[in-house]
Design a protein around this motif. Structure first.
Motif, PDB file in Angstrom:
ATOM      1  N   GLN A 258       0.255  -9.796  -3.995  1.00 13.64           N
ATOM      2  CA  GLN A 258       0.915  -9.375  -2.754  1.00 13.64           C
ATOM      3  C   GLN A 258       0.278  -9.949  -1.484  1.00 13.64           C
ATOM      4  O   GLN A 258       1.006 -10.434  -0.612  1.00 13.64           O
TER       5      GLN A 258
ATOM      6  N   ASN B 176       2.317 -12.110   1.293  1.00 13.25           N
ATOM      7  CA  ASN B 176       2.444 -11.614   2.669  1.00 13.25           C
ATOM      8  C   ASN B 176       1.779 -12.554   3.670  1.00 13.25           C
ATOM      9  O   ASN B 176       2.273 -12.722   4.785  1.00 13.25           O
TER      10      ASN B 176
ATOM     11  N   SER C 153       4.650  -9.587   9.369  1.00 12.31           N
ATOM     12  CA  SER C 153       4.680  -9.723   7.912  1.00 12.31           C
ATOM     13  C   SER C 153       4.438  -8.376   7.245  1.00 12.31           C
ATOM     14  O   SER C 153       5.111  -8.021   6.282  1.00 12.31           O
ATOM     15  N   SER C 154       3.503  -7.617   7.778  1.00 13.15           N
ATOM     16  CA  SER C 154       3.238  -6.282   7.248  1.00 13.15           C
ATOM     17  C   SER C 154       4.457  -5.387   7.416  1.00 13.15           C
ATOM     18  O   SER C 154       4.821  -4.629   6.508  1.00 13.15           O
TER      19      SER C 154
ATOM     20  N   SER D  26       7.042  -6.411   4.863  1.00 13.45           N
ATOM     21  CA  SER D  26       6.605  -5.964   3.542  1.00 13.45           C
ATOM     22  C   SER D  26       6.911  -4.488   3.334  1.00 13.45           C
ATOM     23  O   SER D  26       7.461  -4.101   2.298  1.00 13.45           O
TER      24      SER D  26
ATOM     25  N   GLY E 108       9.764  -2.796   0.834  1.00 13.69           N
ATOM     26  CA  GLY E 108       9.300  -1.793  -0.124  1.00 13.69           C
ATOM     27  C   GLY E 108       9.974  -0.447   0.085  1.00 13.69           C
ATOM     28  O   GLY E 108      10.374   0.214  -0.883  1.00 13.69           O
TER      29      GLY E 108
ATOM     30  N   VAL F  79      -2.517  -3.192   4.099  1.00 10.65           N
ATOM     31  CA  VAL F  79      -1.668  -4.381   3.959  1.00 10.65           C
ATOM     32  C   VAL F  79      -1.869  -5.324   5.149  1.00 10.65           C
ATOM     33  O   VAL F  79      -2.006  -6.537   4.982  1.00 10.65           O
TER      34      VAL F  79
ATOM     35  N   ILE G 290      -3.581  -9.082   4.830  1.00 11.36           N
ATOM     36  CA  ILE G 290      -2.831 -10.266   5.285  1.00 11.36           C
ATOM     37  C   ILE G 290      -3.711 -11.095   6.228  1.00 11.36           C
ATOM     38  O   ILE G 290      -3.720 -12.322   6.182  1.00 11.36           O
TER      39      ILE G 290
END
Length: 145
Positions: free
Chosen positions: A20, A24, A36-37, A40, A44, A81, A85
């Protein structure tokens, strides 16, 4: 579900957790780290909403009865996350995973020992302590350049 099946599923989860950040981080090259977070989590959340509607056995209405701190899991996930990243392109996937896993195991040991959050856990003992120390040493070796 047997413990073996659960263990194998967790191994699969570990593979996804390792892949992941790189996915990401590649997206972040096009969108930015925070963006990007966000993407993501949005993807999800949408996937989980669909699964909850189709096969969920609980009720999202239960959120109204939750304590405020029980809703902070998403904040923990968003922090992790976003941080991963940012870290992966700078220190690499293996170093980021090593630091993450070592911290997770050390924290898990404390959570188990003190039975925090009300879950049954195993008390601290020398073997478990040595396991965490060895993992921390391993993380330092992986991180070292």
């Amino acid at each position: 579900m047997s413990n073996l099946v659960l263990f194998l599923l967790m191994m699969c989860g570990g593979v996804f957790i390792a892949v992941q950040p790189s996915i990401n981080a590649r997206l972040a090259q096009k969108t930015g780290v925070i963006e990007s977070s966000t993407v993501s989590f949005a993807v999800g959340a949408l996937a989980l909403l669909i699964v909850s509607i189709l096969v969920g056995k609980g009720s999202l209405r239960g959120v109204a009865a939750a304590n405020w701190w029980e809703l902070t899991g998403g904040l923990c996930g968003a922090f992790y996350v976003t941080l991963i990243i940012f870290a992966v392109p700078r220190i690499g996937t293996a170093a980021a995973m090593a630091a993450t896993i070592a911290a997770q195991l050390a924290t898990g040991l404390l959570l188990d020992h003190y039975r925090l959050f009300g879950y049954q856990g195993a008390p601290f003992d020398l073997k478990r302590g040595i396991g965490v120390v060895l993992l921390l040493i391993g993380a330092a070796l992986v991180f070292r350049r």
